[in-house]
Design an enzyme around this catalytic site. Structure first.
Site, PDB file in Angstrom:
ATOM      1  CB  SER A  27       3.023  -4.765   0.037  1.00  0.00           C
ATOM      2  OG  SER A  27       3.866  -4.216   1.009  1.00  0.00           O
ATOM      3  CG  ASP A  38      -9.498   5.352   3.614  1.00  0.00           C
ATOM      4  OD1 ASP A  38     -10.332   4.448   3.375  1.00  0.00           O
ATOM      5  OD2 ASP A  38      -8.715   5.324   4.593  1.00  0.00           O
ATOM      6  CE  LYS A  52       4.502  -8.289   3.135  1.00  0.00           C
ATOM      7  NZ  LYS A  52       4.748  -7.155   3.992  1.00  0.00           N
TER       8      LYS A  52
END
Length: 170
Positions: A27, A38, A52
């Site tokens: 999460s 990224d 998740k």
């Protein structure tokens, strides 16, 4: 009540950063890892995270009637990739403990994608099969945290840079 305001720019600009993840990272920690990866702001070290990538809202149904848990959103990395049922794959694969093929097989069956009624990845992508990590603790390792020790060593050795993450050979 106290308020804190964020300021534009990096507080620790130019400082190398490593984030450790494993199958228990889920999460919010996956969102942070995905954003740092990224943006090439950190090198992600460890094993593939849980996967998740959805948000549930609990809606009370009234006294003694229980509640309804409803999936209301999905998480995406800044580049638009969903982590749902996939997880974040580390840049450098290092296991916290020495693994046998049998132990790896047990780990392979523990992720969001393996839970009953779990949401599939909306892109149709499937979780990559877990493989033996690139690095494992040596035979007879008696330290406390192999991944953390290796991450600290990478920083000391200068194999991690702030602007590009992992230094690539060549």
């Amino acid at each position: 009540m106290q308020s804190y305001m964020a300021h534009n720019g990096e507080v620790f600009k130019g400082v190398p950063l490593i984030m450790l993840i494993n199958g228990g990272s889920a999460s919010a920690s996956e969102i942070v890892a995905g954003a740092l990866q990224d943006r090439r702001r950190a090198t992600i070290v460890g094993t593939t995270s849980f996967g998740k990538g959805s948000v549930q809202t609990v809606i009370p149904l009234g006294a003694d009637r229980g509640a309804l848990r409803l999936t209301t959103a999905r998480y995406y990395t800044p580049s638009g990739h969903s982590i749902q049922a996939l997880g974040i794959e580390p840049d450098v694969s290092i296991s916290p403990a020495r693994l046998t093929e049998e132990e790896l097989a047990k780990i392979r069956r523990f992720s969001e994608a393996d839970l009953p009624h779990a949401l599939a990845n909306e892109d149709g992508a499937e979780r990559h099969a877990l493989t033996m990590p690139d690095e494992q603790p040596p035979e007879g390792y008696e330290g406390e945290d192999f991944q953390l020790e290796r991450a600290k060593q990478m920083l000391k050795d200068g194999t991690i840079t702030a602007s590009t993450g992992l230094k690539r050979a060549g």
